[in-house]
Enzyme design. Structure first.
Site, short mmCIF file in Angstrom:
data_model
loop_
_atom_site.label_atom_id
_atom_site.label_comp_id
_atom_site.label_asym_id
_atom_site.label_seq_id
_atom_site.Cartn_x
_atom_site.Cartn_y
_atom_site.Cartn_z
N CYS A 185 0.87 -1.19 0.00
CA CYS A 185 0.00 0.00 0.00
C CYS A 185 0.90 1.24 0.00
O CYS A 185 2.13 1.12 0.16
CB CYS A 185 -0.89 -0.01 1.24
SG CYS A 185 0.07 0.09 2.76
N GLU A 215 -0.15 0.45 15.98
CA GLU A 215 -0.84 1.64 15.48
C GLU A 215 -1.82 2.18 16.53
O GLU A 215 -1.87 3.39 16.80
CB GLU A 215 -1.59 1.31 14.19
CG GLU A 215 -2.35 2.51 13.64
CD GLU A 215 -3.32 2.14 12.53
OE1 GLU A 215 -2.98 1.33 11.65
OE2 GLU A 215 -4.45 2.69 12.55
S1 SF4 Z 1 -3.00 3.35 6.77
FE1 SF4 Z 1 -1.94 1.39 6.82
S2 SF4 Z 1 -2.89 0.20 5.15
FE2 SF4 Z 1 -3.42 2.37 4.81
S3 SF4 Z 1 -1.86 3.18 3.41
FE3 SF4 Z 1 -1.20 3.59 5.51
S4 SF4 Z 1 0.11 1.87 6.07
FE4 SF4 Z 1 -1.10 1.26 4.30
#
Ligand code: SF4
Length: 282
Positions: free
Chosen positions: A12, A128
């Protein structure tokens, strides 16, 4: 066996950015060993091994990092107290926190300032979520399921709700509905990342078309694990593997069709290796 490759998958935006920043910071020659990552940069063993060969060392705390050396902050972000400590120690910081996670951290901080009880929907143990809670001076509460809300809202007249970026929209919706039963003033921010959503939707779509699925990615990756769960919940025989070696050991046989999908922290080359291997199986 019919092989269907997912139309979305692989790195991503946030992971791509973190890996690029790490590669850019990679030491050359004599400088080896002076760039550290606080925890594995992403949840993918081959990528971590590659970065390690390029000179990025993993540390679990700041003890082993000295003044002038570089510390990489991974895409999940960290508790701000760690950033403060590192700066005080004179450590150079490269912050690879994903901008979408940054947004959650900022929103959480503002909500607390505005007097809201902040609730983060997500996995308590995930880095996170810990980082978002940290940005509220540890005032935010975490709800992993609707049943956790009663305790989380106790004594609060207004609540601000956020989600871990990789959660499913459906599960977040259940939290919203349950929360509205408990508190009259609720401010909701949909902080679920589009990259996570589009991968989950693709997994749902594919699960209606195949007999089996191979989800490629780290076992400790939240988003990859969620993709595997989607296939499993649809009663599809699911193989969650990190690489082709692991798949070979699975001895998968007898499936007429298989979907192949990489998680958000899985480089395309690993998924391609899996597809090439499947093509050799008749
Ligand atoms: S929030 Fe997490 S899944 Fe979404 S772009 Fe960022 S790192 Fe990737």
């Amino acid at each position: 066996m019919k092989i269907i490759t997912a139309s979305v998958g692989g790195f991503c935006f946030g992971v791509k950015r973190a890996v690029k920043l790490a590669e850019k910071a990679c030491p050359k020659g004599q400088e080896q060993g002076k760039v550290y990552s606080l925890g594995p940069l992403i949840h993918n063993r081959p990528v971590i091994q590659d970065l390690s060969q390029k000179g990025v060392r993993i540390v679990n705390d700041l003890k082993g990092v000295r003044r002038g050396e570089t510390l990489l902050i991974r895409s999940h972000g960290v508790h701000p107290s760690i950033l403060r400590k590192a700066r005080k120690k004179g450590i150079k910081i490269i912050d690879a926190t994903c901008p979408f996670v940054n947004r959650c951290q900022r929103l959480a901080r503002v909500l607390v300032k505005e007097g809201y009880r902040v609730i983060v929907f997500g996995d308590k143990k995930h880095s996170e979520v810990k980082s978002i809670v940290g940005f509220t001076d540890d005032k935010a509460m975490v709800a992993e399921r609707p049943q956790d809300l009663q305790k989380a809202v106790k004594g609060a007249s207004k609540v601000g709700l956020l989600s871990q970026t990789t959660q499913s929209k459906a599960a977040f919706g259940q939290i919203v509905v349950a929360l509205l039963e408990l508190v009259s003033e609720v401010k909701i921010f949909n902080t679920i990342c589009q990259a996570a959503t589009s991968r989950q939707e693709e997994a749902k779509r594919l699960s209606k078309k195949v007999e089996s699925a191979i989800v490629v990615g780290g076992k400790n990756s939240a988003n990859t694990d969620r993709l595997a769960s989607i296939f499993r919940n649809a009663r599809i025989k699911t193989y969650h593997v990190e690489d082709v070696k692991e798949l070979k050991a699975c001895r998968m046989n007898g499936h007429k069709s298989v979907a192949v999908m990489g998680g958000a922290s899985t480089p395309d080359w690993i998924t391609k290796e899996i597809i090439n291997y499947l093509k050799t199986k008749k």
